[in-house]
Design an enzyme around this catalytic site. Structure first.
Site, short mmCIF file in Angstrom:
data_model
loop_
_atom_site.label_atom_id
_atom_site.label_comp_id
_atom_site.label_asym_id
_atom_site.label_seq_id
_atom_site.Cartn_x
_atom_site.Cartn_y
_atom_site.Cartn_z
N PRO A 102 50.83 -22.68 -9.24
CA PRO A 102 52.04 -22.69 -10.08
C PRO A 102 51.74 -23.13 -11.51
O PRO A 102 52.55 -22.90 -12.42
CB PRO A 102 52.96 -23.70 -9.39
CG PRO A 102 52.35 -24.03 -8.08
CD PRO A 102 50.92 -23.59 -8.10
N GLU A 129 48.79 -29.83 -0.91
CA GLU A 129 49.40 -30.05 -2.24
C GLU A 129 48.56 -29.46 -3.36
O GLU A 129 48.86 -29.63 -4.54
CB GLU A 129 49.63 -31.54 -2.48
CG GLU A 129 50.52 -32.23 -1.44
CD GLU A 129 51.85 -31.51 -1.24
OE1 GLU A 129 52.53 -31.22 -2.25
OE2 GLU A 129 52.20 -31.23 -0.08
N ASP A 181 55.61 4.37 -14.00
CA ASP A 181 56.61 3.49 -13.41
C ASP A 181 57.07 2.39 -14.36
O ASP A 181 56.65 2.33 -15.52
CB ASP A 181 56.12 2.91 -12.08
CG ASP A 181 54.80 2.18 -12.23
OD1 ASP A 181 54.42 1.85 -13.38
OD2 ASP A 181 54.15 1.94 -11.22
C1 4G4 Z 1 47.26 -24.68 -5.98
C2 4G4 Z 1 47.89 -25.84 -6.41
C3 4G4 Z 1 50.68 -20.42 -6.21
C4 4G4 Z 1 47.86 -23.91 -4.98
C5 4G4 Z 1 49.07 -26.23 -5.83
C6 4G4 Z 1 50.29 -21.29 -5.21
C7 4G4 Z 1 52.95 -21.16 -5.92
C8 4G4 Z 1 52.02 -20.35 -6.58
C9 4G4 Z 1 49.05 -24.31 -4.37
C10 4G4 Z 1 49.66 -25.48 -4.82
C11 4G4 Z 1 51.26 -22.09 -4.59
C12 4G4 Z 1 52.48 -19.45 -7.67
C13 4G4 Z 1 50.90 -26.45 -2.97
C14 4G4 Z 1 52.03 -26.07 -5.11
C15 4G4 Z 1 49.62 -23.45 -3.30
N1 4G4 Z 1 52.56 -21.98 -4.96
N2 4G4 Z 1 53.70 -19.60 -8.16
N3 4G4 Z 1 50.97 -23.00 -3.61
N4 4G4 Z 1 50.87 -25.91 -4.26
O1 4G4 Z 1 51.72 -18.57 -8.08
#
Ligand code: 4G4
Length: 263
Positions: A102, A129, A181
């Site tokens: 994220p 996490e 597209d």
């Molecule tokens: C790495 C760090 C990607 C991976 C934290 C991965 C959302 C996305 C993760 C996490 C993810 C996105 C546990 C928050 C795995 N969540 N939006 N989760 N988390 O691309």
């Protein structure tokens, strides 16, 4: 194009990689996808992949050592040339290591196009996490598929693979369909219809049945601009309207409601 996916859940990808357009491309060898189980790179008897965060707090993190070992194993194989056409020493370009997180740069069609130029992508999927911060320097890019949280990076990796994979020559039946597209020109697609001509009192627009291809093209462009104005007006900032676009935008403005958008 070759994808390596580093994951604690290799089974996550089984159905997606065997179905539809991507499944066919994998079977034909146009795309090559290999999953690597990070747990196989543990060295302790319990095959531990997670641990508590220093400083305390809820949840667990992925331990850095198994992730680093998995990454190095794939990078070493890529260097030797196995699983790619020639190998790095024979002029292949270096694989790009991508962490799905994220905190990454938001994925756009522009980034997707850039990644489709690479010959090998290594996708690192975090669980729990997330990953230990010391893994970050080992990756080339951090990418987010959108502003929401998933239980792991696997679903994000699949989305990245799907969006990049469909741009690889030979993956889509018709090479034009990926250029035609939504987003190829930064606009949304307008309405589309197939048979029957009349469906539950609703008729296909006459222009599409007219056989007048110039008129049909202009109608499609207008509806594409209309839908973009209505739903994603910010996308019009990137539009470089030609003379015809300007005329269409004037018509749409006259039809009402869109005063704020485009000069
Ligand atoms: C790495 C760090 C990607 C991976 C934290 C991965 C959302 C996305 C993760 C996490 C993810 C996105 C546990 C928050 C795995 N969540 N939006 N989760 N988390 O691309």
């Amino acid at each position: 194009m070759k994808f390596d996916i580093l994951t604690l859940l290799p089974g996550f990808f089984d159905s997606a990689l065997n179905l539809g357009v991507i499944g066919r491309a994998v079977k034909e060898g146009t795309l090559s996808v290999k999953t690597h189980d990070i747990r196989e790179f543990t060295t302790d008897t319990h095959k531990t992949v997670d641990d508590a965060p220093y400083g305390g707090g809820a949840g667990m993190l992925m331990k850095p050592a198994p992730v680093a070992a998995a990454l190095r194993s794939v990078l070493k194989e890529a260097e030797s040339g196995k699983g790619s056409e020639e190998g790095l020493l024979n002029g292949a370009c270096a694989p790009v290591v991508i962490l799905l997180t994220p905190q990454g740069v938001p994925l756009t069609q522009k980034i997707v196009r850039g990644l489709a130029e690479k010959e090998r992508l290594i996708l690192l999927c975090g669980r729990y996490e997330g990953v230990d911060e010391r893994i970050r320097p080992m990756v080339d890019m951090e990418i987010s598929i959108g502003d929401y949280i998933l239980t792991g990076g696997e679903a994000a990796a699949l989305i990245l693979l799907d969006s990049v994979g469909r741009l690889i020559p030979g993956v889509l039946g018709c090479s034009l369909s990926s250029e035609r597209d939504s987003f190829s020109d930064g606009l949304l697609e307008g309405p589309q219809y197939t048979r029957p001509e009349l469906f539950e009192e609703s008729k296909v627009p006459d222009v599409l049945l007219s056989g007048d291809h110039a008129k049909i093209s202009r109608w499609r462009r207008k509806e594409s601009l209309r839908r973009t104005m209505e739903r994603r007006p910010e996308l019009l900032k990137g539009l470089k309207p030609d003379k015809e676009d300007r005329a269409i935008l004037d018509e749409l403005r006259a039809e009402g409601g869109f005063d704020d958008f485009v000069k």
